[in-house]
Design a protein around this motif. Structure first.
Motif, PDB file in Angstrom:
ATOM      1  N   ALA A  99     -44.153  16.844 -19.027  1.00 20.72           N
ATOM      2  CA  ALA A  99     -44.233  16.366 -20.400  1.00 20.72           C
ATOM      3  C   ALA A  99     -43.696  17.406 -21.375  1.00 20.72           C
ATOM      4  CB  ALA A  99     -45.675  16.011 -20.746  1.00 20.72           C
ATOM      5  N   TRP A 100     -44.051  18.666 -21.158  1.00 23.16           N
ATOM      6  CA  TRP A 100     -43.656  19.734 -22.076  1.00 23.16           C
ATOM      7  C   TRP A 100     -42.151  19.960 -22.075  1.00 23.16           C
ATOM      8  CZ3 TRP A 100     -45.821  22.095 -26.002  1.00 23.16           C
ATOM      9  CH2 TRP A 100     -45.325  23.323 -26.437  1.00 23.16           C
ATOM     10  N   ARG A 101     -41.527  19.834 -20.927  1.00 15.78           N
ATOM     11  CA  ARG A 101     -40.090  20.119 -20.816  1.00 15.78           C
ATOM     12  C   ARG A 101     -39.212  18.889 -20.982  1.00 15.78           C
ATOM     13  NH1 ARG A 101     -40.790  23.776 -15.366  1.00 15.78           N
ATOM     14  NH2 ARG A 101     -41.689  25.626 -16.361  1.00 15.78           N
ATOM     15  N   ALA A 102     -39.810  17.747 -21.266  1.00 16.49           N
ATOM     16  CA  ALA A 102     -39.056  16.504 -21.347  1.00 16.49           C
ATOM     17  C   ALA A 102     -37.972  16.559 -22.421  1.00 16.49           C
ATOM     18  CB  ALA A 102     -40.001  15.336 -21.635  1.00 16.49           C
ATOM     19  N   PRO A 107     -37.650   7.601 -23.543  1.00 17.45           N
ATOM     20  CA  PRO A 107     -39.089   7.733 -23.769  1.00 17.45           C
ATOM     21  C   PRO A 107     -39.858   7.668 -22.445  1.00 17.45           C
ATOM     22  CG  PRO A 107     -38.111   6.105 -25.246  1.00 17.45           C
ATOM     23  CD  PRO A 107     -37.081   6.429 -24.224  1.00 17.45           C
ATOM     24  N   ILE A 108     -40.652   8.684 -22.163  1.00 15.07           N
ATOM     25  CA  ILE A 108     -41.390   8.739 -20.904  1.00 15.07           C
ATOM     26  C   ILE A 108     -42.375   7.584 -20.779  1.00 15.07           C
ATOM     27  CG2 ILE A 108     -43.113  10.096 -19.629  1.00 15.07           C
ATOM     28  CD1 ILE A 108     -41.749  12.605 -20.569  1.00 15.07           C
ATOM     29  N   VAL A 109     -42.983   7.189 -21.908  1.00 13.56           N
ATOM     30  CA  VAL A 109     -44.026   6.159 -21.834  1.00 13.56           C
ATOM     31  C   VAL A 109     -43.491   4.807 -21.375  1.00 13.56           C
ATOM     32  CG1 VAL A 109     -45.585   7.218 -23.507  1.00 13.56           C
ATOM     33  CG2 VAL A 109     -43.748   5.708 -24.305  1.00 13.56           C
ATOM     34  N   THR A 110     -42.183   4.608 -21.523  1.00 13.36           N
ATOM     35  CA  THR A 110     -41.599   3.344 -21.050  1.00 13.36           C
ATOM     36  C   THR A 110     -40.729   3.544 -19.807  1.00 13.36           C
ATOM     37  OG1 THR A 110     -39.785   3.626 -22.653  1.00 13.36           O
ATOM     38  CG2 THR A 110     -41.634   2.245 -23.315  1.00 13.36           C
ATOM     39  N   GLN A 151     -40.746  12.329 -28.043  1.00 13.33           N
ATOM     40  CA  GLN A 151     -41.626  11.713 -27.044  1.00 13.33           C
ATOM     41  C   GLN A 151     -42.969  11.313 -27.658  1.00 13.33           C
ATOM     42  OE1 GLN A 151     -40.865  10.701 -24.144  1.00 13.33           O
ATOM     43  NE2 GLN A 151     -38.963  11.777 -23.671  1.00 13.33           N
ATOM     44  N   LEU A 152     -43.479  12.134 -28.555  1.00 12.79           N
ATOM     45  CA  LEU A 152     -44.738  11.797 -29.224  1.00 12.79           C
ATOM     46  C   LEU A 152     -44.550  10.574 -30.123  1.00 12.79           C
ATOM     47  CD1 LEU A 152     -47.647  12.278 -29.986  1.00 12.79           C
ATOM     48  CD2 LEU A 152     -46.895  14.066 -31.578  1.00 12.79           C
ATOM     49  N   ALA A 153     -43.430  10.518 -30.839  1.00 14.87           N
ATOM     50  CA  ALA A 153     -43.149   9.355 -31.694  1.00 14.87           C
ATOM     51  C   ALA A 153     -43.058   8.086 -30.858  1.00 14.87           C
ATOM     52  CB  ALA A 153     -41.856   9.584 -32.471  1.00 14.87           C
TER      53      ALA A 153
END
Length: 279
Positions: A99-102, A107-110, A151-153
């Motif tokens: 997650a930190w290095r993404a 978007p990771i969540v999708t 990624q947070l957005a």
């Protein structure tokens, strides 16, 4: 949020926490001591193997002493409890390495919704929403994390929020919403904002169409830009990496925000970097 073996210890204090945070260095020192001991002439009362073990233990102990000295003189942020003590605000989340290095996209969540990294961002997004701030400045403390803001957005949008991601460095404002394609908003260019009034104007524009504005400040290396946006926002979130971001820097940024009367919503921490890697 998923925890890897040893993550809990890495965030804790005491000898166990110290050994977990510096285990790579201690292990490397022990291995080097073992190798050196294999070639040191053994006294008559000891075997060569016993000499090697003694050298390995001595090297490991030396590494522990160095690590302890480094941490006591400042060193890197030690974990969630340490960050809370330095800032007076709770840690909103501790992101794993993936997650930190993404990267900023996809978007990771999708794209990888079942992953631990996606869970990390979902939990972080939920805590940020619960904080209640409509505009948040995300500042990094010696912590690249290139995709953190984007990624947070995306995670906030996945939870149903309409999010305006403001990137002053690139001069763009992007609207993200669940089930919709990201859209560039025709607001005043963020890159041209020079004072609080300009930043407030941009935020007023975007919050007319968005539920939340996230200002992605890539670094505190540009203090004027960071100060302008942080002062205009409802609050700030500081991002730091365990073991890398200097404790002194985190404390100094916190004090700067306090003097500017900028509320600190919380911190986001990245998992410790492996020995020999930065970021």
């Amino acid at each position: 949020m998923h925890e890897q073996p040893g993550d809990r210890a890495q965030r804790s204090g005491g000898v166990l926490g110290l050994l977990c945070r510096w285990r790579a260095m201690v292990a490397a020192a022990a291995a080097a001591g073992l190798l050196v001991g294999a070639f040191v002439p053994a006294p008559s009362n000891l075997s060569q193997w016993e000499v090697a073990v003694v050298c390995a233990l001595a090297a490991a102990l030396g590494a522990v002493v160095l690590a302890l000295s480094f941490e006591r003189t400042g060193g890197g942020v030690r974990g969630a409890d340490d960050a809370a003590a330095l800032t007076g605000a709770r840690a909103l989340g501790v992101l794993g390495r993936q997650a930190w290095r993404a990267a900023p996209s996809p978007p990771i969540v999708t794209a990888d919704g079942a992953s631990a990294a996606a869970d990390d961002y979902r939990l972080l997004a939920g805590k940020l929403q619960a904080a209640g701030a409509r505009s948040v400045a995300l500042l990094r403390v010696d912590a690249p994390a290139p995709g953190l803001g984007a990624q947070l957005a995306a995670a906030l949008a996945d939870r149903g929020a309409r999010v305006a991601l403001i990137d002053p460095e690139r001069g763009t404002t992007t609207l993200l919403a669940q089930g919709e394609r990201p859209t560039l908003l025709p607001t005043t260019e963020p890159a041209r904002v020079e004072d609080d009034a300009g930043a407030t104007g941009v935020l007023e524009d975007v919050l007319g169409v968005a539920d939340l504005a996230l200002i992605d400040l890539a670094s505190i290396g540009r203090p004027t830009t960071a100060a302008v946006w942080a002062s205009a926002a409802d609050g700030a979130v500081l991002a730091a990496q365990i073991g890398r971001s200097p404790r002194a820097s985190l404390a100094a940024v916190t004090e700067t925000l306090r003097r500017a009367q900028v509320p600190l919503v919380g911190t986001v921490l990245g998992a410790p970097a492996r020995l020999g890697r930065r970021g």
